[in-house]
Design a protein around this motif. Structure first.
Motif, PDB file in Angstrom:
ATOM      1  N   UNK A  20       1.379  61.465  66.158  1.00 22.65           N
ATOM      2  CA  UNK A  20       1.709  60.399  65.206  1.00 22.65           C
ATOM      3  C   UNK A  20       1.510  60.857  63.762  1.00 22.65           C
ATOM      4  N   UNK A  21       0.393  61.527  63.501  1.00 21.93           N
ATOM      5  CA  UNK A  21       0.121  62.005  62.137  1.00 21.93           C
ATOM      6  C   UNK A  21       1.222  62.934  61.650  1.00 21.93           C
ATOM      7  N   UNK A  25       3.725  61.647  58.830  1.00 17.58           N
ATOM      8  CA  UNK A  25       3.546  62.443  57.606  1.00 17.58           C
ATOM      9  C   UNK A  25       4.841  63.146  57.215  1.00 17.58           C
ATOM     10  N   UNK A 282     -13.832  58.867  65.227  1.00 19.27           N
ATOM     11  CA  UNK A 282     -13.957  60.205  64.638  1.00 19.27           C
ATOM     12  C   UNK A 282     -12.758  61.068  65.044  1.00 19.27           C
ATOM     13  N   UNK A 284      -9.851  60.106  66.195  1.00 23.86           N
ATOM     14  CA  UNK A 284      -8.570  59.600  65.697  1.00 23.86           C
ATOM     15  C   UNK A 284      -8.332  60.033  64.254  1.00 23.86           C
ATOM     16  N   UNK A 285      -9.385  59.976  63.440  1.00 26.40           N
ATOM     17  CA  UNK A 285      -9.242  60.378  62.038  1.00 26.40           C
ATOM     18  C   UNK A 285      -8.960  61.873  61.951  1.00 26.40           C
ATOM     19  N   UNK A 288      -5.431  62.668  63.322  1.00 29.36           N
ATOM     20  CA  UNK A 288      -4.374  62.202  62.420  1.00 29.36           C
ATOM     21  C   UNK A 288      -4.226  63.151  61.231  1.00 29.36           C
ATOM     22  N   UNK A 289      -5.362  63.531  60.671  1.00 28.75           N
ATOM     23  CA  UNK A 289      -5.330  64.447  59.526  1.00 28.75           C
ATOM     24  C   UNK A 289      -4.754  65.799  59.919  1.00 28.75           C
ATOM     25  N   UNK A 292      -0.951  65.588  60.232  1.00 26.66           N
ATOM     26  CA  UNK A 292      -0.304  65.575  58.919  1.00 26.66           C
ATOM     27  C   UNK A 292      -0.330  66.966  58.285  1.00 26.66           C
ATOM     28  N   UNK A 312     -15.792  68.906  55.509  1.00 30.20           N
ATOM     29  CA  UNK A 312     -15.000  67.677  55.560  1.00 30.20           C
ATOM     30  C   UNK A 312     -13.535  67.941  55.232  1.00 30.20           C
ATOM     31  N   UNK A 314      -9.737  70.152  55.497  1.00 32.48           N
ATOM     32  CA  UNK A 314      -8.863  70.914  56.377  1.00 32.48           C
ATOM     33  C   UNK A 314      -8.399  72.191  55.684  1.00 32.48           C
TER      34      UNK A 314
END
Lengths: 342, 342, 342, 342
Positions: A20-21, A25, A282, A284-285, A288-289, A292, A312, A314
């Protein structure tokens, strides 16, 4: 840009959030088109492809598993394997970039293909957290959380019956899940593949805890090997290589503890419940990142690289960074946890 | 060594795991003795103290709250405040080191006391994740997880009734909880104190989502301030400073959305459920490790320092590192999330 | 009145809520005193007793297990067994009534003792819901809920890998947990001890589901016996009596399905996680009410009776009502569920 | 047979399980066809209809909300309301039976239509459990479970800060959710619409609990009315009718407790999280069975009847049985719970 996505290897909570990300994105930043290859390398080599319009990823970030399906097919196997044919499949389907979401085996295949010139970016995936080049992988947090909740439940049974409870968790080659779930659940012993532990050690930890009035809790990773003479434990169900002949190592450890301590001991093997279902927030975030960021990597033609977490933020690292060796639990982390044993 | 522990400020999932980690770690590594000061600085200044033998921390790492109690008392207030008296309390009770577990205000007091020569080490604590010098603080992961699960529930109601759902989460000064829970739950708009957003922006995001057939979801941090003319929104319940006169900002945003879009809109304020109860496995592991590390810091006389997370490892940083400024959500992280809005 | 409480047999979510309900109810309504016998009949026969003042039951209704401990000791075994000695233990400890919380075996012992004149009241306890005389027993709802959540997780793995998933749940003699968890999780086949099902039936249900594009889900109670020639399945691990020689029946069913359908099939045995940990709200309410009602029964000298649920109200029934036969899943309930199979 | 389904009124966990149960049951037993009317009576009167083939209900029993949408439209309102037009809509769409899933208002409309000759069967739906003629309604168990888990979390904050915690739960006209969630969570006071309680009573319960060292917990149903002189509490935010002018009654009770006891008091209003999201296993089983039974009722032309739970079995009762009066918490159930107050 037209980007193909595939998921490969064992399923893992967060796969759908990565998809999804990436799709949202890419569409919203660049107007990309997305397609999915079905069932990992199988779909890539056989050209089995589905469209991934925006609505196809609606609400999926909290779904476990992968909407694309997965398999353990190798991209170099069979007549359809190898870079020439895969390159052709990409061209035939006008796919400009292939996003590979997978673990060690998958990324090794992706690296060979990228080295051969294919436009591939990667997203590291492992429930076991055993990939180098990234602090954590999505799915690991969920697995630890599920394991911890299950072990919390086992404890009240142990305490009511004055039993030793053994919980076998995932981790064939590394003990990260056992280390974290064991620490979170307050285990009196944690047994992992990386660290040699004797039967005497285990017995001592169990008896110490029992003598203080606790119901001893042992958390063991499925890949743990009992140290010492193999013959000595063959009646517990170990073969010559020290591996359990039937069932898992948790059962063997339970039989060992019961035989040596005389305490009633029960084993529960958590199994597949650790890898399915709703991902933690955690994961999911993070997923998602990563999705993207992987779409951005494709736009930057960062072929042969995967997105990764450091602190923290990427980053991008070459596939090779993840493939040199498994990320094992360092002795220092085990020693830190072991202070709480017994 | 005889170490005193206190917990101060708002309660936070993981406090008890810190206490247990410190007590077990200190006892097993060094044969330390531990005492607890009750209700934060109140117990320190008034000398209200309880013993913390090993059995007192048994099984507490999965309990929410703090077994020591907490308060918002300042260590410099009143006749019993200040370094001289507190130093005396420590001496009278033969306490060699004071372990302070708290947030910005608590650590600021601890810094002044340490600067005055008191033997103090710290453990950063904030549900809001707003402390610098550490990647994450324990309690934050639990708050995000609880918030995400609650928002997941709100969505099905929104979809069944074709409503806009607004969820107000914690975060008075920073939007970390809103950012992560909103991203995990797939929010169509996330509103945080750090980033200026107009009513028009919100309306646009909501209408875009609705027009695609979704039930729009807005996640708003309690400290969000609506941008623009205050007068314009006074009928929605904002005072001259742009703050809600009654109830929270979530209610104001809900009234604004309903007024501007004509869509039925409902607000739910998650409130205290975000900060109590069983900590997540992530927070239990982090908190246990921090507690153990803080006991080590006391043994190393690392006065004026707190333990902190960087990547996957723990470090020590001076209190001042955490106190220079609040750790806000950087614009880049908001922009990353905002790609998914609408 | 001075009332002794004991818990016996396998632990069960809600035991502590029963104890708390009885103690608080008795103290607040009648000023009773309570003591607990440790570890079931063992503590009764050996006179191992602890005080149960009000504060001892503080906050325990949400704790799994039993604060009194449990065992599988029989009250008629050994030199300390039997009504004369137990009667003496009660007198020596000034216990006016004995509240027995247990399942079939425990209640059978309690009945014999009550028939011999001892002042005993009962509370039915079984995770398996196999006791007659009551609509439901506490612990069952929690077991079904835990089982359902775990099976929900298994499904996403099955779907991602196009596998058949087999989940083995508790239920040695009856299939209530399998029936309810299977129905809640949308199983394509549910296999229980009460109903004869052939390998052909199972294969047909699995293939029907697979042919519709589903990942077939089979929920099997641990006491299920495969119908048909035993020899035919001996290579799958069944002994002459049709029982699994090693591991559980879930593994046997998984091997059968894989052999007969050619589909990759995996089994997960949920095991002890179903019976420990935080009870569901339903079980806490039911258990609290039963405990209060049992204290009232003691005051009414309702010896030889147990408290039971009918519809929404509690009643008293003689022990014999629960002991005539196991409460099995009726064919009509299985047929109702079977409509959804395949 | 061609059966139309509609869901009406507030959403409720289990609605989708009813729909799935009806559709699968009807298809597999009778080869029925199903359609859905969108958004309750709105879709019925406007003829907005969608097909409900088997695959449309795939996997939905664990989804909160309703795939058909819902509204609060009345079937007698407007030019399209009333039996003649609705009968015509059914005929135009070849719908032989209408399955109405709804609460008191919905069933009242359904009764009028059935009395006018329309082929209608019903399924009772209310989160509040306030419908007569059935022991329980689906959704109630989930609401109680969510409420209990949330209140469990509030308690640790109350205990750490030595505060009174007030939790406002759903229940406009009846107190079933407050009664069950309060009992499960061990509340020191439960306030419900059915039972008159004075400020003095509340204060006494709170102070008793506080004096025993507890953090008092008050669970209040949203429809609770404070007894006594309205004027006396107008400064707390009550209007002349004794209803809160702003916010909910929980806030008023919290202000009252803080004013009268001097104890710091905080209110949390659980709101919409109680009615959305994944249904409990209990509700999934009940809802699935009700859906299947309602399809059978349509086949039996049991017009004007709804399916209902008595004990463990389903029955049919006329709509009127559910509509004579609200099912209130009887005084005996409140008195039973009140023994545990204070």
């Amino acid at each position: 840009m037209r980007i193909g996505i595939m998921t490969s290897g064992g399923d893992c909570p967060g796969l759908n959030a990565v998809i999804r990300g990436a799709v949202l994105g890419g569409i919203k930043r660049h107007g990309d088109e997305f397609v999915g290859f079905k069932d990992g390398w199988k779909g890539v080599t056989e050209g089995e492809i589905i469209d991934l319009p925006r609505q196809s990823v609606r609400g999926i970030s909290k779904q476990g598993g992968t909407i694309l399906g997965t398999s353990r097919v190798n991209p170099y196997d069979g007549p359809l394997g190898g870079p020439e044919h895969i390159s052709e499949v990409l061209k035939e389907n006008s796919v400009d970039a292939l996003m590979v979401i997978g673990g060690e085996g998958t990324l090794a295949g992706a690296k060979r293909l990228a080295d051969a010139g294919l436009p591939i970016v990667g997203v590291p995936k492992t429930i076991d957290n055993d990939l180098n080049g990234t602090d954590y992988t999505f799915g690991f947090d969920t697995a630890v959380q599920i394991g911890t909740e299950a072990i919390d439940r086992l404890r009240t049974t142990g305490e009511s019956h004055h039993r030793v409870m053994v919980a076998e968790v995932m981790g064939r080659h590394v003990g990260w899940i056992a280390l974290h779930a064991g620490m979170a659940a307050g285990a009196h012993a944690i047994l992992i593949p990386e660290v040699s532990v004797t039967a005497d050690d285990i017995v001592q930890w169990v008896e110490e805890a029992f003598d203080r009035g606790r119901a001893p809790l042992v958390v063991v990773a499925e890949g743990f090997l009992l140290d010492g003479s193999d013959e000595a434990y063959s009646h517990l169900g170990l073969d010559e290589a020290g591996r359990p002949r039937l069932g898992g190592v948790g059962e063997v450890v339970a039989r060992l503890v019961q035989e040596r301590t005389g305490l009633e001991t029960r084993c529960t093997t958590l199994g597949y419940i650790q890898r399915g279902g709703v991902p933690s927030a955690y994961d999911r975030v993070l997923a998602t990142r990563l999705g993207m960021a992987a779409a951005e990597a494709a736009h930057d033609h960062a072929w042969g690289q995967m997105v990764a977490l450091r602190g923290t933020e990427l980053h991008r690292v070459p596939f090779s960074a993840a493939l040199q060796s498994l990320k094992k639990v360092p002795q220092s982390r085990y020693d830190e946890a072991a202070i709480l044993f017994g």
